[in-house]
Design an enzyme around this catalytic site. Structure first.
Site, PDB file in Angstrom:
ATOM      1  N   CYS A 668      -6.846  -3.119  -1.827  1.00 41.84           N
ATOM      2  CA  CYS A 668      -7.970  -3.685  -2.586  1.00 41.84           C
ATOM      3  C   CYS A 668      -8.656  -4.632  -1.619  1.00 41.84           C
ATOM      4  O   CYS A 668      -9.128  -4.216  -0.565  1.00 41.84           O
ATOM      5  CB  CYS A 668      -7.506  -4.352  -3.866  1.00 41.84           C
ATOM      6  SG  CYS A 668      -5.991  -5.321  -3.706  1.00 41.84           S
ATOM      7  N   SER A 669      -8.686  -5.898  -1.927  1.00 43.42           N
ATOM      8  CA  SER A 669      -9.229  -6.873  -0.982  1.00 43.42           C
ATOM      9  C   SER A 669      -8.096  -7.568  -0.241  1.00 43.42           C
ATOM     10  O   SER A 669      -8.047  -7.588   0.982  1.00 43.42           O
ATOM     11  CB  SER A 669     -10.099  -7.905  -1.711  1.00 43.42           C
ATOM     12  OG  SER A 669     -10.717  -8.776  -0.800  1.00 43.42           O
TER      13      SER A 669
END
Length: 752
Positions: A668-669
């Site tokens: 994801c991040s």
């Protein structure tokens, strides 16, 4: 929390007061040139609150609001005269007496009471604005915004009015000084869902994420049951007639600030022209000075702590011949012809004065506004890459990535653990096995209902409180720290991915990535952060060395003006990019409603080999919390697994490892929140399909021992439980309707 507050000053920060003075000084200077009455302090605060104290945008909203009031006939109407009085009494629109969990006021529109062919659209808007103006007199509503419920329960196609709906939505979005937080469409019929699916691509991204289609029995998952009426699964007593009386009380008090909103927007061409000119002329550098608006010469009063009086709105009032609404109310009560709520005792509805009281929680930085500004800011930040705290929880930017100290002469860096000194992570079997600790799907439902939301959140809090299961020497090393996207998201030494050492540099083997086990499969995943421009080549080298064939990305590259992940692959079909010794070509893009599938060819210039890799990007994860339905994520996971299985077959004899194939790279991040959620679901579903049992708690515990801090928020943890329930319902392992009305309770706290 009752929509009633004691008499208290509008508490603004020093910066907010300064901005409010700037807004008033500029706007009223222009209005004076057109002989238009000045705008009051309280009105200025409302418009600035609605646009997070951005003067330029607040001025534009003020102009749009004035034009809207004139265009739709929302000035100088009498709420006690037909047809507005009939609309008010219809109960199709009301403001509920209690707030949502974030302090926002809740407006309810019941579609079943609307008859488009016999009801003037203008009267509907006037009735709505009359009530919204009273609700907006509350400082807490100004600060925390408005949640809108569009209740389609019991309605049919004949009740739907597209023109009126568009006007209401457009007004709340662009022309009314209230921050629209969420829109819940309750019990939408099939024809509405079909129409919404067609119209969704035409909506702005931020608006799509605000809209949730939900059944009446599941609405309590999003809003407190204590704030909702009984027909929406709540426990609140709603008395619409008392609410109307309270609105009339406020409207009849000429000295109340609730009248500022319309009084400032006088129906003259000069007023509209002045508002337009104020927008055109505004520039921060043109404001030479900010006068002391508290002085008599300033023309405005800054001390607003005691403006107006606060009245309790519990009591009803006797009808009179001069007041058609009140007369009608009393007739309805006497004759028993009103709705059930008219005859109920209820708690009564309350509304505050324009200054308001209550919680001063600052949610100004949690809205999704101004898409153009978001994209512009993201472009400016692209090259620097923001380091944020609480990454997948979408925290506040903390500044640029820390730079490693420059080594001094004869100052060799302290060593990080050599891979030969670490436990042989690849030698053992997967930590995720079928054990006696699991429960079947029916037991899972009972467990969730018994634990309730507060219990699930406490269960997560206990997991989160456990100390890390390893060390982070490599991540913390000063020559590696700049490769971390987030300063507080590190990877374990014992399970980290080792890259080949390049040019004799012992620190070139580091990337913020960890192997994680799947269900009965060792190293089924590589959980990693969203790539930084400086780590693009490392990322693709990891893909190549791990023989990965599938990449799962659960974030967009930009969310709310923050760069969540670098554009590490060629975005356009037919284009290519060079990342060190790895080149990547984009062969094909397939766009689905909730995710995008991109087929890539990866070529290694050193070995002159090429591989086909599929990139999955889930694009429907909202900026806040978790997806409101697990359906999209379940379909996404199923497609990922199908592609992975196909790729293993295509590898043939090239792959001699586990039948599940090489690791799936998931990110994801930060590589912990949404990444952990996806992996938890995959592991749990594989176990459910194998032995028909689930153990979410231990699955997350074991996963966090391989990728630290996986599952970052209680909402993500809770989502896993309900996603498994939804999967079982889709698979006919559970009935399609389960009563979760008692699940949410007042003790729940997101701990976020």
């Amino acid at each position: 929390m009752l929509l009633r507050e004691s008499n208290m000053a509008t508490v603004l920060s020093t910066d907010e007061e300064k901005i409010t003075r700037q807004f008033l000084e500029h706007l009223n200077r222009v209005r004076a040139q057109y002989n238009v009455p000045p705008v009051s302090w309280s009105t200025a605060v409302r418009f600035l609150m609605a646009r997070k104290f951005d003067v330029k945008r607040a001025l534009d909203l003020f102009r749009s609001h004035g034009e809207l009031r004139v265009r739709e006939g929302l000035l100088n109407f009498n709420p006690t005269e037909e047809p507005v009085s009939r609309e008010l009494l219809s109960e199709k629109f009301t403001v509920l007496p209690f707030r949502d969990a974030g302090g926002a006021a809740i407006a309810l529109f019941s579609a079943r009471y609307h008859a488009p062919h016999s009801t003037p659209t203008q009267a509907v808007l006037q009735a709505a604005v009359f009530q919204l103006d009273q609700a907006l007199s509350s400082y807490e509503t100004q600060r925390n915004g408005l949640t809108w419920i569009y209740n389609m329960t019991g309605s049919s196609f004949t009740n739907f009015d597209l023109t009126m709906s568009k006007k209401l939505l457009g007004m709340l979005r662009d022309g009314y000084p209230a921050r629209l937080k969420r829109i819940y469409v309750v019990t939408p019929p099939l024809w509405f869902k079909a129409m919404y699916k067609i119209l969704t691509p035409m909506l702005k991204e931020k608006m799509k994420e605000r809209v949730t289609l939900v059944s009446a029995e599941r609405l309590c998952r999003y809003l407190p049951a204590t704030s909702l009426p009984k027909d929406l699964g709540g426990t609140a007593e709603i008395n619409h007639l008392d609410w109307l009386n309270s609105c009339l009380d406020q409207n009849s008090d000429k000295n109340r600030n609730s009248r500022d909103l319309s009084d400032a927007l006088v129906d003259t061409p000069e007023a509209l022209e002045a508002n337009q000119k104020a927008v055109e002329l505004y520039a921060p550098e043109r404001i030479d000075r900010i006068p002391d608006l508290g002085s008599p010469s300033g023309g405005f009063k800054v001390d607003i702590s005691l403006r107006g009086s606060t009245e309790s709105l519990e009591s009803s009032h006797s009808g009179t011949q001069s007041d058609p609404i009140r007369g009608s109310i009393e007739d309805m009560k006497t004759n028993g012809s009103s709705s059930d709520s008219a005859n109920g005792t209820g708690n009564g509805q309350h509304i505050t004065d324009s200054l308001g009281n209550g919680s001063l929680k600052d949610h100004r930085f949690r809205d999704m506004d101004d898409e153009e500004k978001i994209l512009k800011d993201a472009k400016e930040k692209y090259e620097t890459e923001i380091v944020e705290k609480d990454a997948d929880g979408d925290g506040i930017p903390e500044g640029p990535p820390p730079k490693p100290p420059r080594p001094r002469p004869n100052d060799s860096p302290p060593p990080v653990p050599d891979r030969r000194d670490l436990p042989d992570f690849s030698a053992t079997e997967s930590v995720h096995q079928s054990t006696d600790s699991g429960m079947d799907i029916e037991a899972l439902v009972s467990y969730v209902l018994n634990m309730r939301q507060s219990g699930i959140y406490k269960e997560y809090a206990a997991i989160r409180a456990e100390p890390p299961a390893g060390t982070f020497y490599a991540s913390k090393h000063r020559l590696n720290v700049h490769k971390n996207r987030y300063a507080d998201v590190l990877c374990y030494d014992h399970s980290r991915v080792f890259l080949p050492i390049l040019n004799g540099d012992p620190y070139s083997d580091y990337l913020n990535a960890n192997y994680m086990d799947g269900y009965k499969q060792k190293n089924a995943f590589i959980a990693t952060q969203g790539a930084l421009p400086k780590t693009f080549s490392d990322f693709w080298l990891m893909i190549w060395e791990s023989q990965c064939r599938t990449i799962v990305m659960t974030t967009r590259t930009v969310e709310r003006g923050r760069l969540k992940c670098g554009q590490y692959w060629p975005l356009e079909e037919g284009t290519s990019g060079e990342y060190g010794k790895i080149s990547v070509a984009n062969l094909e893009i397939e766009t689905r409603r909730d995710y995008t599938i991109t087929v890539l060819t990866v070529h290694n210039s050193t070995t002159n080999e090429s591989r086909r890799i599929t990139h999955f990007q889930f694009t429907s994860w909202p900026d806040f919390g978790t997806p409101r339905s697990a359906l999209a994520m379940l379909e996404f996971r199923e497609e990922v697994r199908q592609y992975q299985s196909t790729s293993v077959k295509e590898m043939g004899d090239e792959w001699t490892g586990h039948p599940g194939g090489p690791p799936i790279v998931v990110h994801c991040s930060a590589g912990i929140g949404r990444t952990g959620t996806f992996c938890t679901l995959d592991i749990s579903l594989a176990r459910l399909e194998d032995v028909a049992t689930i153990d979410v708690c231990n699955t997350v515990r074991l996963m966090r021992a391989q990728r630290a801090y996986s599952i970052q928020t209680p909402d993500q943890y809770e989502f896993c439980y309900f996603a498994l329930v939804e999967y079982a319902q889709r698979s006919d392992k559970l009935p399609s309707s389960i009563d979760f009305s008692g699940y949410e309770d007042s003790e729940s706290d997101s701990d976020d």
